[in-house]
Design a protein around this motif. Structure first.
Motif, PDB file in Angstrom:
ATOM      1  N   LEU A  97      40.004  33.799  31.293  1.00 14.59           N
ATOM      2  CA  LEU A  97      39.984  33.937  32.747  1.00 14.59           C
ATOM      3  C   LEU A  97      40.964  32.969  33.412  1.00 14.59           C
ATOM      4  N   CYS A  98      40.978  31.726  32.955  1.00 15.52           N
ATOM      5  CA  CYS A  98      41.901  30.738  33.533  1.00 15.52           C
ATOM      6  C   CYS A  98      43.351  31.148  33.288  1.00 15.52           C
ATOM      7  N   THR A  99      43.632  31.694  32.100  1.00 16.18           N
ATOM      8  CA  THR A  99      44.980  32.161  31.789  1.00 16.18           C
ATOM      9  C   THR A  99      45.372  33.306  32.714  1.00 16.18           C
ATOM     10  N   THR A 100      44.436  34.243  32.932  1.00 10.52           N
ATOM     11  CA  THR A 100      44.708  35.380  33.807  1.00 10.52           C
ATOM     12  C   THR A 100      44.948  34.934  35.243  1.00 10.52           C
ATOM     13  N   LEU A 101      44.155  33.984  35.717  1.00  9.21           N
ATOM     14  CA  LEU A 101      44.293  33.515  37.100  1.00  9.21           C
ATOM     15  C   LEU A 101      45.574  32.721  37.321  1.00  9.21           C
ATOM     16  N   PRO A 104      50.719  35.929  37.929  1.00  5.06           N
ATOM     17  CA  PRO A 104      50.916  36.486  39.279  1.00  5.06           C
ATOM     18  C   PRO A 104      49.948  37.611  39.630  1.00  5.06           C
ATOM     19  N   ALA A 105      49.641  38.503  38.692  1.00  2.16           N
ATOM     20  CA  ALA A 105      48.805  39.666  39.014  1.00  2.16           C
ATOM     21  C   ALA A 105      47.333  39.304  39.174  1.00  2.16           C
ATOM     22  N   ARG A 106      46.859  38.348  38.427  1.00  2.00           N
ATOM     23  CA  ARG A 106      45.456  37.905  38.482  1.00  2.00           C
ATOM     24  C   ARG A 106      44.479  39.065  38.305  1.00  2.00           C
ATOM     25  N   LEU A 107      44.724  39.898  37.321  1.00  2.00           N
ATOM     26  CA  LEU A 107      43.872  41.061  37.076  1.00  2.00           C
ATOM     27  C   LEU A 107      42.735  40.659  36.137  1.00  2.00           C
TER      28      LEU A 107
END
Length: 267
Positions: A97-101, A104-107
């Motif tokens: 989750l931290c990597t995704t956030l 840029p897309a934050r999906l």
């Protein structure tokens, strides 16, 4: 807290070098040597196939522990109140989750978010066991086991019901692992009853106004393992259980001090 007690009807253990309570008990009594090895996690029983594929290490760990303790006691999992206690959550999901956030897309995946919450194992237990009894989930960092034990014994005494305590820890990947090092996934489970029965192995009681050392398993490698994960602070207590010994043991509490627990084997 003084006066809290319960009878230990079921025990479970899973972690690096031991697949179940019987294996750990043999190591604690010296019948078998403990050898470090990756924790072997299996697909959690009772979940639909789609859910089994989605769950992470903490859920697989907690459910394996719970069902082992229930089977030893010959209890009905659906009727048991539960207390889940862990010093942290699903480290793999948190890392993802931290990597995704940070992108840029934050999906954020809805499944990852669902499995990241601290009470996810309790929710999946309800599905797998068909349980509708009350379930409490808590975290107290390094004192998570002792606080979980207080909560479980409080329910045993206050509500005169059997309570399943499941304490577990799962490591974080880097870079979080450098700040919070934990071993392989590990944990223990205790099924506690208000009255002594045919399955009772020992009486556990919180003793007020007493002092006790943190205790030792008497095996250096297992003592080091007990210090490495909050859920395994129970190992000295479990060593006494495996050896049929009684005594008083200190368990780490928040903000310092020890919770003194007395174990008396049922003979």
């Amino acid at each position: 807290m003084s006066g809290l007690f319960g009878y230990l009807d079921g025990v479970a253990a899973l972690g690096p070098g031991f697949d179940n309570w019987a294996m750990l008990a043999a190591q604690l009594t010296g019948e078998q040597p403990w050898q470090d090895a990756p924790t072997r996690l299996t697909a959690p029983p009772g979940l639909p196939p789609a859910e089994r594929r989605r769950v992470g290490k903490p859920v697989r760990l907690a459910l394996a522990l719970g069902f082992e303790a229930v089977a030893m006691a010959g209890a009905d999992a659906a009727e048991l109140a539960t207390v889940f206690t862990a010093s942290g959550g699903d480290g793999d999901n948190l890392h993802a989750l931290c990597t995704t956030l940070a992108e840029p897309a934050r999906l954020v995946s809805p499944t990852r978010f669902t499995n990241s919450v601290h009470n996810a194992p309790a929710g999946y237990w309800g599905i797998a066991a068909g349980a509708t009894a009350p379930s409490n989930v808590l975290s107290a960092y390094d004192a998570s086991f002792s606080m979980g034990l207080i909560e479980a014994l409080g329910q045993v005494q206050g509500e005169a019901r059997r309570v399943l305590l499941i304490a577990y820890d799962s490591p974080y990947p880097g870079p979080l692992a450098a700040l919070r090092p934990l071993p392989e996934p590990c944990g223990v489970a205790l099924l506690l009853s208000p009255e002594r029965g045919p399955a009772s192995r020992a009486r556990l009681a919180v003793v007020g106004g007493e002092t006790a050392a943190e205790g030792s398993t008497g095996i250096a490698a297992l003592d080091a393992l007990a210090r490495s994960a909050p859920s395994l602070r129970a190992l000295p207590l479990l060593a006494a259980l495996a050896r049929g010994e009684g005594g008083r043991y200190g368990l780490e509490m928040p903000l310092g001090g020890l919770l003194v627990v007395e174990l008396q084997p049922c003979v």
